[in-house]
Design an enzyme around this catalytic site. Structure first.
Site, PDB file in Angstrom:
ATOM      1  N   ASP A 366       1.207  -1.093  -0.042  1.00 23.93           N
ATOM      2  CA  ASP A 366       0.033   0.101  -0.057  1.00 23.93           C
ATOM      3  C   ASP A 366       0.877   1.431   0.083  1.00 23.93           C
ATOM      4  OD1 ASP A 366      -2.114   1.981   0.449  1.00 23.93           O
ATOM      5  OD2 ASP A 366      -3.291   0.265   1.033  1.00 23.93           O
ATOM      6  N   HIS A 389       2.648   1.862  -2.878  1.00 33.21           N
ATOM      7  CA  HIS A 389       1.390   2.665  -4.129  1.00 33.21           C
ATOM      8  C   HIS A 389       1.946   3.891  -4.081  1.00 33.21           C
ATOM      9  CE1 HIS A 389      -2.246   0.015  -3.167  1.00 33.21           C
ATOM     10  NE2 HIS A 389      -1.508  -1.507  -3.875  1.00 33.21           N
TER      11      HIS A 389
END
Length: 558
Positions: A366, A389
């Site tokens: 993430d 991310h």
């Protein structure tokens, strides 16, 4: 006859006088030995003279400038012997037992008991510190080793109680150290190392490895954190050790929440080919883990927090979280988890101020760094991110909440093989503002979306359209370069509350030319200006201010 008696009487008087004189000399010698064992000097004499004290037998003749005896001499002046002709009879000689000791005995003549050899200090060699005592380090801090409190460190025995006991002891001592030694693997269940009554500046020295249990029973119905430090001042975690959350036992039951498929469209409409499926491991005894996933390491309500040197890997959810903290420093820190591990943020900030994150390597599933509501004065630099991310502000305003973020600087960052580069994401229906954000000196390599503002963020397939939004202003992008795989930039701002004061300077982004279609820059309701030409050209940025937008009320102020 009378004359003979008179002469005998005179003779006895002379004998008595001689004996008395001899005794007087001996007494004077005794007084010398008693009062002047140390060598006299003029300072003592002048002191006596100032105080008006009678100076004793050395001045009995009124001649203060002369000393009749030398008391510092090792041999005393012998008594004056009587004339040979007038020697007393042998029975009148005083017995030797009454003769006093020599008047000037040196200090070495004192009994040995007064200066035992064991009291003599032993000098250490110059510039060499003595070795630390047991229970102390070289700086003199009190050290509490978890092994001394019963920890086995074999990777299978439950060492939770030993860690709790070590913390209970260290909590009472300022600047104490909890030592987790190298070459051990400690199986530790959920723990809260909590204040607020602990002393300040405690150090958690982590050189070994701490692993989380994979038995569902160890987690009850579910916990939000595994290792937690709360309400502390000056807490430091440092060392070369590892915190391993054994997250694979959780990931198999977790959906991917940060879904950007609406922004990323592969050529064939499918996921990437030749991508190996994640290798899950089962929890102990094959049971299902709780649905609530814990953060590996969390700090709450603490001041002056430092994390350095350690590695956190395979967390069930966030790796490192700071909540309601002030004065945070993270450096020389590592996060390591697979890129497909769901919702495993590297560093997560919420309601925290004065935060410095630098010189760290973060790879996760993430956001490498996630900055949430309530954060201000955040400085992130010299970070390597990937997989992951990217570095994100948000998502903010979920469930119509108010979010406030300000004064954020992200610079000198390398992002490789990440979903996003630098991103701001907000939910529809939120309130509050994001302002004063600087992204500069960002190097991207094979990043899907290097620059993103998304005010329609949604972690589900569809979200309800709403008429309020978190206001975005003063967002600056400078010197961002590298390669992308989908779209160089995506600005999707609110119809009701457009983005304002967005600036672009020295943007150089080129397509990687791989599996994806290459899209042009996208802008919607984004107002700002180009300070230099960009690659590719950005023609969708609106100049000036929006003609009409929702008037900000008190609920929007931060």
């Amino acid at each position: 006859m009378v004359g003979f008696r008179f002469n005998k009487f005179i003779f006895l008087i002379i004998i008595v006088l001689l004996f008395w004189c001899s005794h007087m000399e001996t007494c004077k010698a005794g007084r010398v030995g008693k009062h002047w064992r140390h060598s006299p000097n003029t300072a003592f004499a002048s002191l006596y003279k100032k105080k008006g004290i009678k100076q004793g037998p050395y001045h009995h003749n009124g001649k203060s400038g002369k000393w009749p005896h030398k008391p510092h001499s090792p041999k005393p002046q012998p008594p004056v012997p009587p004339p040979p002709a007038l020697s007393p009879p042998p029975q009148l000689v005083p017995p030797p037992a009454i003769v006093p000791p020599p008047p000037a005995s040196p200090p070495s003549a004192a009994p040995p008991a007064l200066s035992p050899p064991s009291c003599t200090p032993i000098e250490s060699p110059p510039n060499i510190s003595p070795p630390p005592k047991k229970g102390e380090n070289a700086l003199g801090s009190t050290v509490y080793d978890v092994v001394d409190f019963g920890a086995k460190g074999d990777g299978t025995s439950d060492d939770t109680k030993a860690f709790v006991a070590a913390w209970a002891a260290a909590c009472k001592v300022e600047a104490s150290v909890i030592n987790v030694p190298a070459d051990y693997v400690f199986l530790v269940g959920p723990i809260s190392f909590s204040g607020p009554y602990c002393q300040h500046n405690i150090v958690f020295q982590l050189d070994g490895k701490i692993v989380a249990p994979t038995r569902p029973s160890a987690w009850g119905s579910g916990l939000l954190q595994w290792l937690e430090f709360t309400k502390l001042v000056g807490i430091t975690i440092k060392g070369s050790g590892i915190i391993d959350g054994n997250g694979a036992a959780w990931w198999q039951y977790s959906p991917l929440e940060d879904d950007q498929s609406r922004l990323i469209i592969p050529i064939n409409g499918t996921l990437e080919q030749n991508h190996p499926p994640p290798q899950w491991i089962s929890s102990s005894l094959g049971s299902k883990m709780p649905s609530i996933k814990p953060t590996a390491l969390r700090f709450y309500g603490s001041f002056n927090v430092t994390v350095t040197g350690i590695t956190i890997q395979n967390s069930p959810q966030c790796h490192l979280k700071f909540d309601n903290c002030m004065g945070v420093a993270v450096y020389n820190f590592s996060v390591s988890s697979p890129g497909d591990s769901p919702n495993t943020d590297g560093i997560h900030l919420q309601n925290s101020k004065e935060v410095l994150i630098r010189s760290s390597n973060i790879g996760c599933g993430d956001d490498c760094v996630s900055i949430q509501t309530g954060c201000t004065n955040i400085y992130v630099h010299n970070i390597k991110c990937g997989p992951g991310h990217g570095i994100s502000i948000g998502g903010l305003g979920k469930d119509n909440t108010k979010a406030c973020v300000s004064n954020v600087t992200v610079r000198d960052v390398i992002l490789q093989n990440t979903m996003n580069g630098v991103r701001i994401k907000t939910w529809q229906g939120g309130l509050g503002s994001v302002q004063g954000v600087q992204f500069s000196n960002i190097q991207v390599s094979e990043v899907q979306l290097p620059i993103v503002i998304d005010q329609y963020y949604c972690d589900k397939r569809s979200c309800k359209n709403q008429t309020t939004a978190v206001a975005l202003s003063g967002i600056n992008y400078e010197n961002i370069s590298g390669t992308y795989t989908v779209k160089p930039m995506h600005f999707a701002c609110s119809d009701i509350l457009p983005c304002t004061d967005v600036t672009l300077t020295d943007i150089q982004l080129k397509p990687q030319q791989e599996r994806y279609h290459m899209y042009d820059p996208y802008c919607w309701q984004t107002f700002g200006k180009l300070l230099t030409p960009t690659v590719p050209p950005v023609e969708c940025l609106l100049v000036g201010k929006p003609l009409s937008s929702r008037i900000l009320g008190d609920e929007d102020s931060c």
